[in-house]
Design an enzyme around this catalytic site. Structure first.
Site, PDB file in Angstrom:
ATOM      1  N   ASP A  13       0.811  -1.223   0.000  1.00  0.00           N
ATOM      2  CA  ASP A  13       0.000   0.000   0.000  1.00  0.00           C
ATOM      3  C   ASP A  13       0.844   1.272   0.000  1.00  0.00           C
ATOM      4  O   ASP A  13       0.445   2.306   0.543  1.00  0.00           O
ATOM      5  CB  ASP A  13      -0.973   0.015   1.201  1.00  0.00           C
ATOM      6  CG  ASP A  13      -1.881  -1.195   1.202  1.00  0.00           C
ATOM      7  OD1 ASP A  13      -2.239  -1.652   0.102  1.00  0.00           O
ATOM      8  OD2 ASP A  13      -2.221  -1.683   2.295  1.00  0.00           O
ATOM      9  N   LYS A  16       2.002   1.895  -5.081  1.00  0.00           N
ATOM     10  CA  LYS A  16       2.592   1.278  -6.287  1.00  0.00           C
ATOM     11  C   LYS A  16       1.679   1.459  -7.489  1.00  0.00           C
ATOM     12  O   LYS A  16       2.154   1.659  -8.606  1.00  0.00           O
ATOM     13  CB  LYS A  16       2.815  -0.237  -6.054  1.00  0.00           C
ATOM     14  CG  LYS A  16       3.796  -0.546  -4.945  1.00  0.00           C
ATOM     15  CD  LYS A  16       3.893  -2.041  -4.684  1.00  0.00           C
ATOM     16  CE  LYS A  16       2.611  -2.645  -4.203  1.00  0.00           C
ATOM     17  NZ  LYS A  16       2.169  -2.198  -2.873  1.00  0.00           N
ATOM     18  N   ALA A  39      -3.883  -8.171  -3.598  1.00  0.00           N
ATOM     19  CA  ALA A  39      -3.406  -6.801  -3.847  1.00  0.00           C
ATOM     20  C   ALA A  39      -4.595  -5.858  -4.046  1.00  0.00           C
ATOM     21  O   ALA A  39      -5.685  -6.279  -4.436  1.00  0.00           O
ATOM     22  CB  ALA A  39      -2.529  -6.778  -5.095  1.00  0.00           C
ATOM     23  N   GLY A  40      -4.359  -4.595  -3.772  1.00  0.00           N
ATOM     24  CA  GLY A  40      -5.357  -3.564  -4.062  1.00  0.00           C
ATOM     25  C   GLY A  40      -4.597  -2.325  -4.504  1.00  0.00           C
ATOM     26  O   GLY A  40      -3.986  -1.655  -3.682  1.00  0.00           O
ATOM     27  N   HIS A  41      -4.581  -2.072  -5.803  1.00  0.00           N
ATOM     28  CA  HIS A  41      -3.809  -0.947  -6.351  1.00  0.00           C
ATOM     29  C   HIS A  41      -4.790   0.108  -6.863  1.00  0.00           C
ATOM     30  O   HIS A  41      -5.584  -0.154  -7.768  1.00  0.00           O
ATOM     31  CB  HIS A  41      -2.895  -1.425  -7.486  1.00  0.00           C
ATOM     32  CG  HIS A  41      -1.827  -2.366  -7.022  1.00  0.00           C
ATOM     33  ND1 HIS A  41      -0.874  -2.903  -7.858  1.00  0.00           N
ATOM     34  CD2 HIS A  41      -1.557  -2.869  -5.792  1.00  0.00           C
ATOM     35  CE1 HIS A  41      -0.070  -3.687  -7.156  1.00  0.00           C
ATOM     36  NE2 HIS A  41      -0.462  -3.685  -5.908  1.00  0.00           N
ATOM     37  N   GLN A 224       2.154  -6.162  -2.986  1.00  0.00           N
ATOM     38  CA  GLN A 224       2.601  -6.216  -1.587  1.00  0.00           C
ATOM     39  C   GLN A 224       3.899  -5.400  -1.430  1.00  0.00           C
ATOM     40  O   GLN A 224       4.064  -4.421  -2.131  1.00  0.00           O
ATOM     41  CB  GLN A 224       2.760  -7.667  -1.102  1.00  0.00           C
ATOM     42  CG  GLN A 224       1.429  -8.415  -0.959  1.00  0.00           C
ATOM     43  CD  GLN A 224       0.905  -9.014  -2.256  1.00  0.00           C
ATOM     44  OE1 GLN A 224       1.614  -9.699  -2.963  1.00  0.00           O
ATOM     45  NE2 GLN A 224      -0.351  -8.769  -2.569  1.00  0.00           N
ATOM     46  N   THR A 301      -9.805  -5.293   1.677  1.00  0.00           N
ATOM     47  CA  THR A 301     -10.611  -5.782   2.799  1.00  0.00           C
ATOM     48  C   THR A 301     -11.300  -4.657   3.568  1.00  0.00           C
ATOM     49  O   THR A 301     -12.127  -4.935   4.433  1.00  0.00           O
ATOM     50  CB  THR A 301      -9.723  -6.554   3.804  1.00  0.00           C
ATOM     51  OG1 THR A 301      -8.705  -5.643   4.280  1.00  0.00           O
ATOM     52  CG2 THR A 301      -9.066  -7.750   3.163  1.00  0.00           C
ATOM     53  N   ARG A 303     -10.083  -2.970   5.839  1.00  0.00           N
ATOM     54  CA  ARG A 303      -9.570  -2.854   7.212  1.00  0.00           C
ATOM     55  C   ARG A 303      -8.748  -1.582   7.379  1.00  0.00           C
ATOM     56  O   ARG A 303      -8.075  -1.130   6.456  1.00  0.00           O
ATOM     57  CB  ARG A 303      -8.656  -4.044   7.543  1.00  0.00           C
ATOM     58  CG  ARG A 303      -9.388  -5.353   7.668  1.00  0.00           C
ATOM     59  CD  ARG A 303      -8.424  -6.497   7.925  1.00  0.00           C
ATOM     60  NE  ARG A 303      -7.576  -6.767   6.766  1.00  0.00           N
ATOM     61  CZ  ARG A 303      -6.619  -7.687   6.726  1.00  0.00           C
ATOM     62  NH1 ARG A 303      -6.348  -8.404   7.799  1.00  0.00           N
ATOM     63  NH2 ARG A 303      -5.920  -7.901   5.638  1.00  0.00           N
TER      64      ARG A 303
HETATM   65  P1  GDP Z   1      -0.654   0.163  -3.557  1.00  0.00           P
HETATM   66  O1  GDP Z   1      -1.271  -1.095  -3.040  1.00  0.00           O
HETATM   67  O2  GDP Z   1       0.807   0.246  -3.245  1.00  0.00           O
HETATM   68  O3  GDP Z   1      -0.946   0.408  -5.005  1.00  0.00           O
HETATM   69  O4  GDP Z   1      -1.346   1.370  -2.753  1.00  0.00           O
HETATM   70  P2  GDP Z   1      -2.916   1.527  -2.441  1.00  0.00           P
HETATM   71  O5  GDP Z   1      -3.618   1.908  -3.698  1.00  0.00           O
HETATM   72  O6  GDP Z   1      -3.409   0.332  -1.710  1.00  0.00           O
HETATM   73  O7  GDP Z   1      -2.898   2.693  -1.389  1.00  0.00           O
HETATM   74  C1  GDP Z   1      -2.373   3.956  -1.690  1.00  0.00           C
HETATM   75  C2  GDP Z   1      -3.493   4.999  -1.515  1.00  0.00           C
HETATM   76  O8  GDP Z   1      -2.919   6.292  -1.465  1.00  0.00           O
HETATM   77  C3  GDP Z   1      -4.461   5.047  -2.672  1.00  0.00           C
HETATM   78  O9  GDP Z   1      -5.722   5.439  -2.199  1.00  0.00           O
HETATM   79  C4  GDP Z   1      -3.879   6.120  -3.604  1.00  0.00           C
HETATM   80  O10 GDP Z   1      -4.863   6.768  -4.403  1.00  0.00           O
HETATM   81  C5  GDP Z   1      -3.319   7.084  -2.588  1.00  0.00           C
HETATM   82  N1  GDP Z   1      -2.104   7.802  -3.011  1.00  0.00           N
HETATM   83  C6  GDP Z   1      -1.085   7.376  -3.819  1.00  0.00           C
HETATM   84  N2  GDP Z   1      -0.106   8.316  -3.864  1.00  0.00           N
HETATM   85  C7  GDP Z   1      -0.513   9.338  -3.072  1.00  0.00           C
HETATM   86  C8  GDP Z   1       0.085  10.571  -2.676  1.00  0.00           C
HETATM   87  O11 GDP Z   1       1.202  10.911  -3.052  1.00  0.00           O
HETATM   88  N3  GDP Z   1      -0.634  11.355  -1.821  1.00  0.00           N
HETATM   89  C9  GDP Z   1      -1.864  10.997  -1.346  1.00  0.00           C
HETATM   90  N4  GDP Z   1      -2.477  11.823  -0.518  1.00  0.00           N
HETATM   91  N5  GDP Z   1      -2.451   9.842  -1.707  1.00  0.00           N
HETATM   92  C10 GDP Z   1      -1.776   9.013  -2.535  1.00  0.00           C
HETATM   93  P1  IMO Z   2      -0.824  -4.325  -2.151  1.00  0.00           P
HETATM   94  O1  IMO Z   2      -0.340  -4.905  -3.463  1.00  0.00           O
HETATM   95  C1  IMO Z   2      -0.976  -4.636   2.179  1.00  0.00           C
HETATM   96  C2  IMO Z   2      -1.092  -8.680   3.851  1.00  0.00           C
HETATM   97  C3  IMO Z   2      -2.357  -9.113   4.563  1.00  0.00           C
HETATM   98  C4  IMO Z   2      -1.758 -10.035   5.627  1.00  0.00           C
HETATM   99  C5  IMO Z   2      -0.611 -10.705   4.875  1.00  0.00           C
HETATM  100  C6  IMO Z   2      -0.949 -12.080   4.324  1.00  0.00           C
HETATM  101  O2  IMO Z   2      -2.111  -3.599  -2.250  1.00  0.00           O
HETATM  102  O3  IMO Z   2       0.264  -3.532  -1.502  1.00  0.00           O
HETATM  103  P2  IMO Z   2      -2.420 -12.882   2.244  1.00  0.00           P
HETATM  104  O4  IMO Z   2      -3.876 -12.713   1.968  1.00  0.00           O
HETATM  105  O5  IMO Z   2      -1.527 -12.335   1.197  1.00  0.00           O
HETATM  106  O6  IMO Z   2      -2.069 -14.297   2.606  1.00  0.00           O
HETATM  107  O7  IMO Z   2      -2.184 -12.031   3.605  1.00  0.00           O
HETATM  108  O8  IMO Z   2      -0.287  -9.834   3.800  1.00  0.00           O
HETATM  109  N1  IMO Z   2      -1.282  -8.201   2.465  1.00  0.00           N
HETATM  110  C7  IMO Z   2      -1.202  -6.912   2.105  1.00  0.00           C
HETATM  111  N2  IMO Z   2      -1.024  -5.794   2.854  1.00  0.00           N
HETATM  112  N3  IMO Z   2      -1.066  -4.536   0.840  1.00  0.00           N
HETATM  113  C8  IMO Z   2      -1.214  -5.643   0.071  1.00  0.00           C
HETATM  114  O9  IMO Z   2      -1.161  -5.619  -1.269  1.00  0.00           O
HETATM  115  C9  IMO Z   2      -1.339  -6.898   0.705  1.00  0.00           C
HETATM  116  N4  IMO Z   2      -1.519  -8.169   0.278  1.00  0.00           N
HETATM  117  C10 IMO Z   2      -1.473  -8.945   1.359  1.00  0.00           C
HETATM  118  O10 IMO Z   2      -3.027  -8.021   5.152  1.00  0.00           O
HETATM  119  O11 IMO Z   2      -1.208  -9.276   6.665  1.00  0.00           O
HETATM  120 MG    MG Z   3      -2.818  -1.705  -1.830  1.00  0.00          MG
END
Ligand code: GDP
Ligand code: IMO
Ligand code: MG
Length: 439
Positions: A13, A16, A39-41, A224, A301, A303
């Site tokens: 998170d 990426k 993953a959640g991007h 991750q 999730t 969370r």
């Molecule tokens: P990932 O799993 O690494 O792709 O990251 P996530 O998408 O799960 O979580 C990053 C969150 O921060 C998302 O809601 C993005 O839209 C947001 N985000 C990404 N870069 C920035 C930033 O530079 N500033 C802010 N405020 N939000 C950001």
């Molecule tokens: P992105 O790509 C943050 C965490 C879960 C748990 C552990 C194992 O969005 O960064 P799993 O379901 O993979 O067996 O869970 O890994 N986890 C993540 N935490 N970002 C993620 O993906 C994750 N993918 C798995 O919360 O602690």
């Molecule tokens: Mg994510």
């Protein structure tokens, strides 16, 4: 031309999705090489928000090849739903390709994921419940289904007979719920997957290597983060795949010399979803405030993410393992408004200063962060910073914060992200596909 890898430097998170999408503009092929729909991007394009799970970020930009490599695991039903959602939101899955060697997440994997967590009780990992661990267990145990098996007819039937008997016994033994499938109904279900997804299945290693040979630009999109790596993360509080740069080779089927640059995605503070050590965790209301400011709630999730200050012991660990050649420092705008910002530069464990991330969980439990406190930049408003001069328009204290990280890590912060939108990106490098010109 070697490819570029984008790797999470913390516990996932880090942003990426945003950074790969930014670099995707100039790439031709985007490859997910590990993980699955755990993953959640998040990618924001104007007023559209894409929350990608199993699909590579390339689907947001029509015309790109978006490859799911052999090292990833695929939940076919959930992938199909995600494809429909992406197409409805204006993305394109025409360029999707799925490795014939990628393993499939089956319904019983999700059930077993839940059962394992229940067995662990208070020591649960806090998984996403997507069946990731059990799917990789089957891969290592040589009893998994691969995407290419969907074309195997008689061999597939034989495999189903063996696997289903074994899994039904296992589910019953674990009290993990019933599996209503019969060999016939599972075969039919898999025929449905072949009809829907078969056209995308190919030898992805050949595809990616040919693309590189032709001089096409390939981006490897990590999921991750390094601290969730099966070998190098905070085991057992990790995911079940190789999230570090080494995972690119095994998970995309490319040799190490195919990776030219490694962009480490480093959030300006630290978050983690699920259980496990987090030395710089901020307790109480202060932690909750950072969580609110950063909108730190899981994409997969929902969370709440635990929040802490930036931890450079973690960053050293991930950089050493992943070989970062650039950093993308993200979400720095979330630190607006603090007068002082602590950065962890070492741990103190049993009275000793430690600057390498330990593997022992009990030592990590006893670790106390050693902070250096940097000056904050107050309530800066980032509006217009990029158009009015980019890096130079950032407040001096923010630039000092970035320079501090660069100096301690010995890696240039080529990207500084000051908001979730594409244009809230300060790119200090420019041409990512030419060899770096060093000052
Ligand atoms: P990932 O799993 O690494 O792709 O990251 P996530 O998408 O799960 O979580 C990053 C969150 O921060 C998302 O809601 C993005 O839209 C947001 N985000 C990404 N870069 C920035 C930033 O530079 N500033 C802010 N405020 N939000 C950001
Ligand atoms: P992105 O790509 C943050 C965490 C879960 C748990 C552990 C194992 O969005 O960064 P799993 O379901 O993979 O067996 O869970 O890994 N986890 C993540 N935490 N970002 C993620 O993906 C994750 N993918 C798995 O919360 O602690
Ligand atoms: Mg994510």
């Amino acid at each position: 031309m070697p490819g570029i890898a984008v790797i999470g430097a913390q516990w996932g998170d880090e942003g990426k999705g945003k950074i790969t999408d930014y670099l995707d503009e100039t790439a031709d092929v985007i490859v997910r090489f590990q993980g699955g729909n755990n993953a959640g991007h998040t990618i924001i394009v104007g007023d559209r928000v894409f929350k990608l799970h199993g699909l590579p970020s390339g689907v947001v930009r029509p015309g790109k090849l978006a490859v799911i490599g052999n090292g990833a695991v695929v939940n076919a039903d959930e992938l199909i739903e995600e494809m429909e959602a992406v197409a409805a939101a204006g993305g394109s899955v025409e360029g999707l390709r799925i490795s014939d060697r990628a393993h499939l997440i089956m319904g019983y994997h999700k059930k077993l994921d839940g059962a394992e967590e229940r067995y662990r009780g208070k020591k649960a990992v806090g998984t996403t419940g997507k069946g990731i661990g059990p799917a990789y267990q089957d891969k290592a145990a040589r009893s998994g289904f691969r995407a290419g098996d969907l074309f195997e007819g008689g061999l597939l039937r034989e495999k189903i007979d063996f696997s289903l008997r074994y899994k039904k016994d296992l589910l019953e033994m674990c009290g993990a719920g019933e599996c209503a499938c019969t060999p016939g109904s599972l075969y039919e279900k898999m025929e449905g997957w072949r009809e829907r997804l078969g056209r995308y299945v190919c030898d992805a290693s050949v595809l990616v290597n040919d693309a590189l040979d032709e001089g096409r630009k390939v981006l490897f999109e990590g999921a991750q983060g390094a601290m969730l790596d099966l070998d190098h993360g905070t085991y057992p509080y990790v995911t079940s795949s190789s999230t570090c740069t080494g995972g690119v080779c095994t998970g995309a089927g490319v040799a190490p010399n195919r990776i030219g640059e490694v962009v480490g995605c480093l959030k300006a503070y630290t978050t983690r979803v699920g259980e496990g050590p987090l030395v710089t965790e901020i307790p109480g209301e202060a932690g909750a405030e950072l969580q609110r400011k950063g909108g730190e709630f899981g994409v997969t999730t929902g969370r709440g993410r635990r929040c802490g200050w930036l931890d450079l012991v973690v960053a050293e660990h991930s950089s050493r393992l992943c070989g970062f050649t650039s950093l993308a420092i993200t979400k720095i705008d979330v630190l607006n408004g603090y007068d002082e910002i602590p950065v962890c530069v070492a741990y103190e464990i049993d009275g000793e200063r430690v600057d390498r991330f330990p593997s022992s969980l009990s030592r990590l439990e006893r670790a106390k962060p050693v902070y250096e406190v940097l000056k904050g930049w107050g309530g800066w408003d980032d509006a217009g910073a990029v158009s009015s001069g980019g890096w130079d328009a950032l407040p001096r204290e923010m630039r000092d914060y970035v320079s501090f990280i660069e100096e301690r890590m010995g890696v240039p912060a080529d990207i500084v992200s000051i908001g979730p939108e594409r244009d809230e990106t300060i790119d200090r490098r420019g041409d990512w596909w030419s060899p770096r010109v060093r000052a």
